[in-house]
Write a protein that holds these residues in place. Structure first.
Motif, short mmCIF file in Angstrom:
data_model
loop_
_atom_site.label_atom_id
_atom_site.label_comp_id
_atom_site.label_asym_id
_atom_site.label_seq_id
_atom_site.Cartn_x
_atom_site.Cartn_y
_atom_site.Cartn_z
N ASP A 184 3.59 -3.22 0.80
CA ASP A 184 3.11 -4.35 1.60
C ASP A 184 2.54 -3.95 2.95
O ASP A 184 1.69 -4.65 3.50
N ALA A 185 2.99 -2.82 3.50
CA ALA A 185 2.51 -2.41 4.82
C ALA A 185 1.13 -1.76 4.75
O ALA A 185 0.43 -1.67 5.76
N LEU A 186 0.72 -1.33 3.56
CA LEU A 186 -0.51 -0.55 3.44
C LEU A 186 -1.75 -1.32 3.90
O LEU A 186 -2.60 -0.74 4.62
N PRO A 187 -1.90 -2.60 3.56
CA PRO A 187 -3.11 -3.31 4.01
C PRO A 187 -3.18 -3.51 5.52
O PRO A 187 -4.25 -3.88 6.04
N GLN A 188 -2.08 -3.27 6.22
CA GLN A 188 -2.10 -3.40 7.68
C GLN A 188 -2.66 -2.14 8.34
O GLN A 188 -3.04 -2.17 9.52
N ASP A 189 -2.69 -1.05 7.61
CA ASP A 189 -3.24 0.21 8.13
C ASP A 189 -4.75 0.05 8.27
O ASP A 189 -5.44 -0.29 7.29
N PRO A 190 -5.33 0.28 9.44
CA PRO A 190 -6.78 0.10 9.62
C PRO A 190 -7.62 0.91 8.65
O PRO A 190 -8.75 0.53 8.34
N ARG A 191 -7.06 2.02 8.17
CA ARG A 191 -7.82 2.84 7.22
C ARG A 191 -7.99 2.15 5.87
O ARG A 191 -8.92 2.50 5.11
N TYR A 192 -7.14 1.17 5.57
CA TYR A 192 -7.14 0.56 4.24
C TYR A 192 -7.27 -0.96 4.28
O TYR A 192 -7.19 -1.61 3.25
N ALA A 193 -7.50 -1.52 5.43
CA ALA A 193 -7.49 -2.98 5.57
C ALA A 193 -8.72 -3.65 4.95
O ALA A 193 -8.64 -4.78 4.49
N THR A 194 -9.84 -2.95 4.93
CA THR A 194 -11.08 -3.52 4.39
C THR A 194 -11.68 -2.56 3.37
O THR A 194 -11.39 -1.35 3.39
N ASN A 195 -12.56 -3.09 2.53
CA ASN A 195 -13.17 -2.21 1.54
C ASN A 195 -13.98 -1.07 2.16
O ASN A 195 -13.86 0.08 1.73
N PRO A 196 -14.82 -1.33 3.18
CA PRO A 196 -15.53 -0.19 3.77
C PRO A 196 -14.58 0.90 4.26
O PRO A 196 -14.85 2.09 4.07
N ALA A 197 -13.45 0.48 4.87
CA ALA A 197 -12.49 1.48 5.35
C ALA A 197 -11.84 2.20 4.17
O ALA A 197 -11.68 3.43 4.19
N ARG A 198 -11.45 1.46 3.13
CA ARG A 198 -10.82 2.10 1.97
C ARG A 198 -11.78 3.06 1.29
O ARG A 198 -11.38 4.13 0.81
N SER A 199 -13.06 2.67 1.20
CA SER A 199 -14.02 3.54 0.55
C SER A 199 -14.19 4.86 1.31
O SER A 199 -14.24 5.94 0.71
N VAL A 200 -14.22 4.76 2.64
CA VAL A 200 -14.35 5.98 3.47
C VAL A 200 -13.10 6.84 3.36
O VAL A 200 -13.17 8.08 3.30
N HIS A 201 -11.91 6.20 3.30
CA HIS A 201 -10.65 6.94 3.32
C HIS A 201 -10.02 7.02 1.93
O HIS A 201 -8.79 7.19 1.81
N ARG A 202 -10.83 6.98 0.89
CA ARG A 202 -10.29 6.98 -0.47
C ARG A 202 -9.48 8.23 -0.78
O ARG A 202 -8.54 8.19 -1.59
N HIS A 203 -9.83 9.36 -0.17
CA HIS A 203 -9.13 10.60 -0.50
C HIS A 203 -7.69 10.61 0.02
O HIS A 203 -6.83 11.29 -0.55
N SER A 204 -7.40 9.86 1.07
CA SER A 204 -6.01 9.75 1.51
C SER A 204 -5.31 8.57 0.84
O SER A 204 -4.08 8.59 0.67
N LEU A 205 -6.06 7.56 0.42
CA LEU A 205 -5.46 6.41 -0.24
C LEU A 205 -5.05 6.72 -1.67
O LEU A 205 -3.99 6.27 -2.12
N ARG A 206 -5.84 7.49 -2.36
CA ARG A 206 -5.55 7.72 -3.77
C ARG A 206 -4.16 8.32 -4.00
O ARG A 206 -3.43 7.83 -4.88
N PRO A 207 -3.73 9.37 -3.29
CA PRO A 207 -2.39 9.90 -3.54
C PRO A 207 -1.28 8.88 -3.33
O PRO A 207 -0.27 8.91 -4.04
N ILE A 208 -1.45 7.99 -2.38
CA ILE A 208 -0.44 6.95 -2.15
C ILE A 208 -0.35 6.04 -3.37
O ILE A 208 0.76 5.72 -3.85
N LEU A 209 -1.49 5.63 -3.89
CA LEU A 209 -1.49 4.76 -5.06
C LEU A 209 -0.99 5.51 -6.29
O LEU A 209 -0.26 4.93 -7.12
N GLU A 210 -1.34 6.76 -6.43
CA GLU A 210 -0.88 7.54 -7.58
C GLU A 210 0.65 7.60 -7.61
O GLU A 210 1.27 7.42 -8.67
N SER A 211 1.25 7.86 -6.46
CA SER A 211 2.72 7.96 -6.40
C SER A 211 3.37 6.63 -6.75
O SER A 211 4.42 6.61 -7.42
N ALA A 212 2.77 5.52 -6.32
CA ALA A 212 3.36 4.22 -6.60
C ALA A 212 3.13 3.79 -8.05
O ALA A 212 3.97 3.08 -8.63
#
Length: 369
Positions: free
Chosen positions: A267-295
């Motif tokens: 639940d806290a992940l969407p509050q992170d500015p790196r992942y709050a919006t699609n443009p941010a998630r797309s730019v930071h996909r390489h750090s987001l993917r491992p988090i999602l993989e683990s979950a």
């Protein structure tokens, strides 16, 4: 007029094309009621030999694009058969062909010959590159055009390098656009009383399919590269492993991402500015993917996909062709056609409330066999 066989009942089509783009167009028209006569040379459509496997008396490849047609054999090398062919066009509404320009010239025909002789005719020409330009008149097959037009360059991954799309998408898109063009020309004929030429090419259709890669390039000048299963503009729009199966997440907006995170106890992940919006998630996909993989890895994929879908998040199991054709939704929508003797195929995806498609005859056996 009685439209019991479909919206195109009363339309006569001469399908003198072969392989896939033109024949697929003819099948679409036939499924919706047109009387389609397939004209084949003495050795038949090339795809009659594109097997095994076979489906009844025909190669499965041929069967997939030639139902709702009758077949006759004409040897257009012979003057008498060319005359007969022209006679068939006298009461036809549509001609579909993919003769090479050099072949037409050899037979003494010009590109506009058919409409000049039969002004109400809609002449649909399917070719690789069209008649002119640097590649005019050259032969083309689906995969070669995929390679030339950049489709392969955005398919695959950094590890695999460019890969062909595992379906004849260029041929089939060409057939679809040919059918659209024929319908447009028939509509115009209702107003003008005149037919016209319709042309679509494998090359133009391949270029048209480059979205969003062409838009991205035109906007940035950066040439796209393969991204595997991930979308180049949206994230997470990618495949993931779970404890039980591979799944695909197609997160198209921020609300869907928040719902996904809630299901994964992130639940806290969407509050992170790196992942709050699609443009941010797309730019930071390489750090987001491992988090999602683990979950996702401990989750039961089928159960999770069900929960996400019910909550409005597009997600799916990654299935195979058997899974798709045996899916209850496929049966519910009537997307398989069974005909005697021994024909099974994919139904028309176009559903009309008053004039639905009809399946009147299986792909024709080669005359004389």
């Amino acid at each position: 007029m009685d439209l019991r066989f479909g919206a195109l009942t009363g339309i006569k089509v001469i399908d003198a094309s072969r392989v896939l783009g033109g024949p697929y167009c003819g099948q679409i028209l036939g499924d919706h009621g047109a009387d389609v006569i397939k004209v084949e040379g003495p050795s038949g459509d090339d795809t009659r030999q594109w097997g095994p496997p076979d489906l009844g008396p025909n190669a499965a490849y041929f069967a997939g694009a030639n139902r709702n047609k009758r077949s006759i054999v004409l040897d257009l090398q012979r003057v008498a058969d060319r005359s007969r062919f022209m006679e068939m066009l006298a009461d036809a509404d549509v001609l579909i062909e993919n003769f090479k320009p050099s072949t037409l010239r050899k037979w003494g025909w010009q590109a506009n010959e058919f409409i000049d002789r039969h002004p109400r005719l809609v002449h649909c020409r399917v070719s690789g590159f069209g008649p002119d330009g640097p590649y005019g008149g050259l032969p083309a097959y689906d995969t070669a055009v995929q390679a030339q037009c950049g489709l392969m360059s955005v398919n695959g991954s950094a590890e695999s390098g460019p890969l062909r799309v595992g379906l004849p998408v260029v041929d089939m898109t060409t057939g679809l656009n040919a059918a659209i063009g024929v319908l447009l020309a028939l509509r115009a004929r209702e107003i003008t009383g005149r037919g016209q030429s319709v042309e679509t090419t494998l090359y133009a259709n391949a270029i048209s399919m480059l979205h969003p890669h062409a838009s991205n390039f035109l906007g940035t000048g950066a040439c796209p590269t393969p991204t595997g299963n991930a979308h180049p503009n949206i994230y997470p729009y990618d495949s993931f492993e779970t404890s039980s199966a591979s799944i695909y997440l197609a997160i198209g907006n921020d609300s869907q991402f928040r719902t996904l995170c809630r299901h994964l106890d992130l639940d806290a992940l969407p509050q992170d500015p790196r992942y709050a919006t699609n443009p941010a998630r797309s730019v930071h996909r390489h750090s987001l993917r491992p988090i999602l993989e683990s979950a996702l890895l401990p989750a039961d994929g089928r159960e999770l996909v069900g929960r996400l879908a019910r909550d409005g998040v597009p997600a799916a199991m990654i299935g195979n062709v058997r899974d798709a054709l045996e899916d209850p939704q496929t049966r519910h929508m009537g997307l398989l056609v069974d005909m005697d003797p021994g024909y099974r195929g994919i139904a028309s995806p176009i559903r009309l409330s008053d004039t639905p498609p009809t399946y009147r005859c299986p792909p024709p056996v080669f005359p004389g066999t």
